[in-house]
Design an enzyme around this catalytic site. Structure first.
Site, PDB file in Angstrom:
ATOM      1  N   ASP A  49      -2.362   0.930   7.358  1.00  0.00           N
ATOM      2  CA  ASP A  49      -1.526   0.743   6.165  1.00  0.00           C
ATOM      3  C   ASP A  49      -1.200  -0.731   5.947  1.00  0.00           C
ATOM      4  O   ASP A  49      -1.262  -1.229   4.821  1.00  0.00           O
ATOM      5  CB  ASP A  49      -0.236   1.562   6.277  1.00  0.00           C
ATOM      6  CG  ASP A  49      -0.504   3.056   6.327  1.00  0.00           C
ATOM      7  OD1 ASP A  49      -1.126   3.564   5.381  1.00  0.00           O
ATOM      8  OD2 ASP A  49      -0.105   3.701   7.313  1.00  0.00           O
ATOM      9  N   GLU A  56      -1.374  -1.280  -4.798  1.00  0.00           N
ATOM     10  CA  GLU A  56      -2.565  -0.457  -5.005  1.00  0.00           C
ATOM     11  C   GLU A  56      -2.324   0.572  -6.102  1.00  0.00           C
ATOM     12  O   GLU A  56      -1.277   1.212  -6.158  1.00  0.00           O
ATOM     13  CB  GLU A  56      -2.951   0.256  -3.709  1.00  0.00           C
ATOM     14  CG  GLU A  56      -4.261   1.017  -3.828  1.00  0.00           C
ATOM     15  CD  GLU A  56      -4.717   1.598  -2.508  1.00  0.00           C
ATOM     16  OE1 GLU A  56      -5.091   2.784  -2.497  1.00  0.00           O
ATOM     17  OE2 GLU A  56      -4.695   0.876  -1.490  1.00  0.00           O
ATOM     18  N   ASP A 115       0.881  -1.172   0.000  1.00  0.00           N
ATOM     19  CA  ASP A 115       0.000   0.000   0.000  1.00  0.00           C
ATOM     20  C   ASP A 115       0.915   1.218   0.000  1.00  0.00           C
ATOM     21  O   ASP A 115       1.411   1.631   1.048  1.00  0.00           O
ATOM     22  CB  ASP A 115      -0.899  -0.017   1.235  1.00  0.00           C
ATOM     23  CG  ASP A 115      -1.787   1.211   1.316  1.00  0.00           C
ATOM     24  OD1 ASP A 115      -2.200   1.720   0.255  1.00  0.00           O
ATOM     25  OD2 ASP A 115      -2.071   1.664   2.443  1.00  0.00           O
TER      26      ASP A 115
END
Length: 186
Positions: free
Chosen positions: A145, A73, A7
């Site tokens: 996160d 992502e 991420d």
């Protein structure tokens, strides 16, 4: 198969490592790579230094856990274009570290990850954390996160094989890795 989820973020990048055996998921590790603060000695304004910390951190995670693939992502365009550009640079540093480690990289939007993990794309961060905890049978909630990174790994575990067959996941082949490392892109 071992999947590394990333991420990306300029201040904090989450990572999550999951082993997949058929439909069974097993938690391996998760955490964050931070680019500012006492540990790095870097200020917010030192963008090149922070990108190096991020590259080195993701490289270290890939070397330590030896994943067979990665899921990252895809960023969205933010209201603030400057923030979007900075996040894009952080994402680029993370992707470069993964490609440098010869990992195939799949990309998913936050909406795809939330839908795969929670069941709907507009899930709150707390819902993602709770479902990741349940799916991986963790004793407590992972940080936001790390939860997003684990969610990306879970998404790829469930959807990656089927999506790759129909070409919906952008994956870099070993030949493409070799071309990029050699400076060619034909």
């Amino acid at each position: 198969m071992r999947i590394l989820g990333i991420d990306p973020g300029l201040q904090t990048t989450g990572f999550g490592v999951v082993d997949v055996d058929g439909h069974r998921l097993r938690y391996v590790a998760s955490g964050t790579v931070r680019t500012t603060g006492r540990a790095t000695g870097l200020a917010l304004g030192d963008l090149p230094g922070r990108l190096k910390v991020l590259f080195d951190g993701v490289s270290e995670v890939a070397a330590r856990y030896q994943p067979s693939t990665a899921a990252v992502e895809i960023i969205f365009v933010n209201v603030n274009p400057q923030s979007t550009l900075l996040l894009g640079q952080a994402r680029g540093a993370a992707l470069t570290a993964l490609v440098n480690a010869n990992l195939p990289v799949a990309e998913y939007t936050a909406l795809q990850m939330k839908k795969a993990v929670v069941g709907h794309g507009r899930a709150a961060k707390s819902q993602v954390q709770e479902m990741v905890r349940r799916l991986l049978e963790l004793p407590g909630l992972p940080g936001t996160d790390a939860a997003d990174a684990l969610g990306l790994a879970i998404t790829h575990a469930h959807a990656g094989a089927a999506m790759a067959r129909v070409g919906e996941v952008a994956q870099l082949t070993r030949r493409q890795h070799a071309m990029y490392k050699a400076g060619r892109s034909y």
